[in-house]
Design a protein around this motif. Structure first.
Motif, mmCIF file in Angstrom:
data_model
loop_
_atom_site.group_PDB
_atom_site.id
_atom_site.type_symbol
_atom_site.label_atom_id
_atom_site.label_comp_id
_atom_site.label_asym_id
_atom_site.label_seq_id
_atom_site.Cartn_x
_atom_site.Cartn_y
_atom_site.Cartn_z
ATOM 1 N N MET A 196 0.854 -1.188 0.000
ATOM 2 C CA MET A 196 0.000 0.000 0.000
ATOM 3 C C MET A 196 0.889 1.237 0.000
ATOM 4 S SD MET A 196 -3.139 -1.051 2.485
ATOM 5 C CE MET A 196 -4.067 -2.531 2.179
ATOM 6 N N THR A 197 0.440 2.260 -0.688
ATOM 7 C CA THR A 197 1.296 3.418 -0.918
ATOM 8 C C THR A 197 0.768 4.667 -0.259
ATOM 9 O OG1 THR A 197 0.119 3.913 -2.959
ATOM 10 C CG2 THR A 197 2.045 2.497 -3.129
ATOM 11 N N ASP A 198 1.689 5.575 0.031
ATOM 12 C CA ASP A 198 1.355 6.908 0.505
ATOM 13 C C ASP A 198 0.889 7.711 -0.699
ATOM 14 O OD1 ASP A 198 1.234 9.466 1.425
ATOM 15 O OD2 ASP A 198 3.350 9.638 1.975
ATOM 16 N N SER A 199 -0.359 8.212 -0.636
ATOM 17 C CA SER A 199 -0.895 8.950 -1.778
ATOM 18 C C SER A 199 -1.155 10.409 -1.438
ATOM 19 C CB SER A 199 -2.181 8.282 -2.266
ATOM 20 O OG SER A 199 -3.080 8.100 -1.201
ATOM 21 N N SER A 200 -0.494 10.931 -0.392
ATOM 22 C CA SER A 200 -0.700 12.320 -0.016
ATOM 23 C C SER A 200 -0.241 13.252 -1.125
ATOM 24 C CB SER A 200 0.049 12.641 1.282
ATOM 25 O OG SER A 200 -0.533 11.953 2.355
ATOM 26 N N SER A 201 -1.028 14.296 -1.340
ATOM 27 C CA SER A 201 -0.770 15.247 -2.412
ATOM 28 C C SER A 201 0.074 16.401 -1.904
ATOM 29 C CB SER A 201 -2.102 15.769 -2.946
ATOM 30 O OG SER A 201 -1.918 16.854 -3.798
ATOM 31 N N LYS A 202 0.697 17.095 -2.847
ATOM 32 C CA LYS A 202 1.412 18.311 -2.492
ATOM 33 C C LYS A 202 0.477 19.515 -2.473
ATOM 34 C CE LYS A 202 5.810 16.737 -4.436
ATOM 35 N NZ LYS A 202 6.355 16.412 -3.114
ATOM 36 N N ALA A 203 -0.791 19.324 -2.817
ATOM 37 C CA ALA A 203 -1.757 20.419 -2.812
ATOM 38 C C ALA A 203 -1.992 20.913 -1.388
ATOM 39 C CB ALA A 203 -3.072 19.949 -3.425
ATOM 40 N N VAL A 204 -2.165 22.240 -1.274
ATOM 41 C CA VAL A 204 -2.322 22.871 0.039
ATOM 42 C C VAL A 204 -3.581 23.731 0.034
ATOM 43 C CG1 VAL A 204 -1.327 24.498 1.690
ATOM 44 C CG2 VAL A 204 0.163 22.882 0.476
ATOM 45 N N VAL A 205 -4.379 23.583 1.078
ATOM 46 C CA VAL A 205 -5.568 24.398 1.283
ATOM 47 C C VAL A 205 -5.304 25.301 2.486
ATOM 48 C CG1 VAL A 205 -8.012 24.378 1.904
ATOM 49 C CG2 VAL A 205 -7.117 22.665 0.307
ATOM 50 N N LYS A 206 -5.320 26.609 2.232
ATOM 51 C CA LYS A 206 -5.070 27.584 3.311
ATOM 52 C C LYS A 206 -6.403 28.174 3.761
ATOM 53 C CE LYS A 206 -1.623 30.543 2.984
ATOM 54 N NZ LYS A 206 -0.831 31.769 2.675
ATOM 55 N N LEU A 207 -6.586 28.244 5.080
ATOM 56 C CA LEU A 207 -7.836 28.744 5.634
ATOM 57 C C LEU A 207 -7.745 30.208 6.002
ATOM 58 C CD1 LEU A 207 -9.036 25.851 7.975
ATOM 59 C CD2 LEU A 207 -9.243 26.081 5.497
ATOM 60 N N ASN A 208 -8.899 30.860 6.046
ATOM 61 C CA ASN A 208 -8.971 32.229 6.553
ATOM 62 C C ASN A 208 -8.698 32.235 8.052
ATOM 63 O OD1 ASN A 208 -9.786 33.479 4.058
ATOM 64 N ND2 ASN A 208 -11.825 32.591 4.370
ATOM 65 N N ALA A 209 -8.185 33.349 8.534
ATOM 66 C CA ALA A 209 -7.749 33.444 9.930
ATOM 67 C C ALA A 209 -8.878 33.177 10.921
ATOM 68 C CB ALA A 209 -7.136 34.814 10.191
ATOM 69 N N ASP A 210 -10.111 33.536 10.548
ATOM 70 C CA ASP A 210 -11.230 33.410 11.480
ATOM 71 C C ASP A 210 -12.010 32.106 11.295
ATOM 72 O OD1 ASP A 210 -12.169 34.102 9.003
ATOM 73 O OD2 ASP A 210 -13.746 35.428 9.736
ATOM 74 N N ARG A 211 -11.482 31.154 10.511
ATOM 75 C CA ARG A 211 -12.243 29.942 10.218
ATOM 76 C C ARG A 211 -11.456 28.668 10.536
ATOM 77 N NH1 ARG A 211 -16.680 31.163 6.947
ATOM 78 N NH2 ARG A 211 -17.350 29.060 7.460
ATOM 79 N N GLN A 212 -10.646 28.730 11.587
ATOM 80 C CA GLN A 212 -9.768 27.607 11.911
ATOM 81 C C GLN A 212 -10.165 26.859 13.180
ATOM 82 O OE1 GLN A 212 -5.952 29.528 12.047
ATOM 83 N NE2 GLN A 212 -6.251 30.470 10.037
#
Length: 401
Positions: free
Chosen positions: A1-17
């Motif tokens: 089984m393989t690691d399928s993590s992506s290099k894609a990044v989702v950044k959140l707004n400061a007030d939505r974490q």
């Protein structure tokens, strides 16, 4: 089984974490400041805060309002086929007690409750039925199927990914055999070693049955000795079967689906119960309740198990009015000394709100009722501590004074 993590990044707004910091798994589209790396349907992404500090790993859904569903909050535990496999194995281990109670119908995976958002897997005898409602679980469908086959090699696997929520994810509906054989139109699944519940895998509601109401069906059995019982939204008659098993003098099963009522009739025969004590009525429940109120009919036990009235926050007020109306009518039909068992499976209606609705219904009905018990989904429908939406089924056992 393989690691399928992506290099894609989702950044959140400061007030939505805050919700992610509490390990709630949902990231809504309006919480997102930016997305880099062009993730595709269901692919793993890294979720960061506005200062690019790690928050979680999740699965991306570009068309859904829930844009990302988080699976791991540990930076060292990336999303992979191995993680999905291990989560399914862990979920299966949690069900040992439910199997041991004499149940051949058990929920093996319960979506967010088992940290696998968008995946349901229910076992009915020698069949496992999966329902996938998120891009992320669709992305890992092969490992889901292979893991379930590894755990239950004797079982056929059938798919019921035919829910409306699939369209919100940009997914087509899928239904049919994945592995093994086609199920019969109706199978009978042992519950608590006592009653066989009719299940329609191919065309029934959800995956074929409502396993979450198992504890409440047992409760109905305990209240039914020599009782007249009205079972509303009866579907394939599970509450009615337990009422008959408990010694009910008569039972009326009311549903709009003739197909479901026919399955309920076969359940009575399969369990060798007395069909002379049963009526199966193809009626609109609201209309039937009003008819019985006008006639002055009374029952020892009324069961109200309606479908989800609150599909979204936008129709919550309308749903609350519906719950109040049906409980008002239900309470008016209960004899003094009898019981109303009433339920809501709407996640947006929390237990406190539901009790308030039923209290208002009792005032409207001019009925003095006391809550003598609370009811909930059985333990195979796991509740996630940080995701209260997973506690969706709540019920009240009300004694009418």
């Amino acid at each position: 089984m393989t690691d399928s993590s992506s290099k894609a990044v989702v950044k959140l707004n400061a007030d939505r974490q805050k919700s992610l910091l509490r390990h709630h798994p949902w990231v809504f589209s309006k919480a997102i400041q930016s997305v880099t790396g062009d993730p595709k349907n269901g692919e793993p992404v890294t979720i960061v805060d506005d200062k690019e500090n790690f928050l979680a790993y999740g699965l991306y859904s570009p068309r859904s309002q829930i844009r990302v569903r988080a699976l791991s909050f540990d930076e060292n535990t990336k999303i992979s086929e191995e993680l999905i496999h291990d989560r399914i194995v862990q979920a299966n281990q949690l069900r040992a007690r439910v199997f041991a109670r004499g149940n051949d119908g058990v929920r093996l995976v319960s979506s967010e409750g088992d940290l696998l958002p968008g995946l349901i897997a229910d076992k009915y005898n020698e069949y496992i039925v999966i329902s996938i409602s998120s891009c992320g679980m669709e992305y890992y469908k092969d490992v889901i199927v292979s893991t379930l086959h590894e755990l239950y090699p004797e079982c056929s696997i059938y798919e019921r990914s035919d829910t409306k929520s699939r369209t919100k994810e940009g997914l087509e509906e899928h239904k049919g055999v994945i592995l093994g054989k086609e199920p019969e139109d109706t199978i009978y699944v042992k519950e608590e070693g006592q009653v066989y519940i009719p299940v329609d895998i191919k065309n029934g509601h959800k995956t074929g049955a409502y396993l979450d109401q198992r504890l409440s069906r047992i409760k109905v059995g305990s209240l039914s000795k020599n009782a007249s019982v009205l079972n509303c939204f009866s579907y394939t008659g599970g509450f009615g079967l337990w009422a008959l098993k408990g010694g009910a003098s008569k039972i009326e099963n009311v549903d709009v689906s003739e197909h479901a009522l026919n399955a309920a009739k076969t359940g009575v025969a399969f369990n060798h119960l007395d069909p002379g004590r049963c009526k199966f009525l193809k009626k609109d429940v609201f209309a039937y309740l009003r008819e019985q109120v006008e006639k002055g009919t009374k029952y020892d036990l009324v069961v109200l198990d309606p479908p989800k009235f609150a599909e979204s926050a936008a129709n919550l007020k309308k749903a609350c009015r519906g719950y109040q109306d049906i409980n008002r009518l239900g309470l008016m039909l209960v004899k003094k000394g009898g019981h109303l068992l009433t339920f809501s499976c709407s996640g947006l209606v929390d237990p406190a709100l539901f009790q308030k609705i039923v209290a208002d219904a009792a005032l409207d009905a001019k009925v003095d009722g006391r809550v003598v018990g609370t009811l909930r989904q059985d333990e195979d429908h796991v509740v996630s501590l940080p995701c209260p939406e997973t506690f969706y089924l709540k019920g009240l056992d009300i004694a009418v004074m």
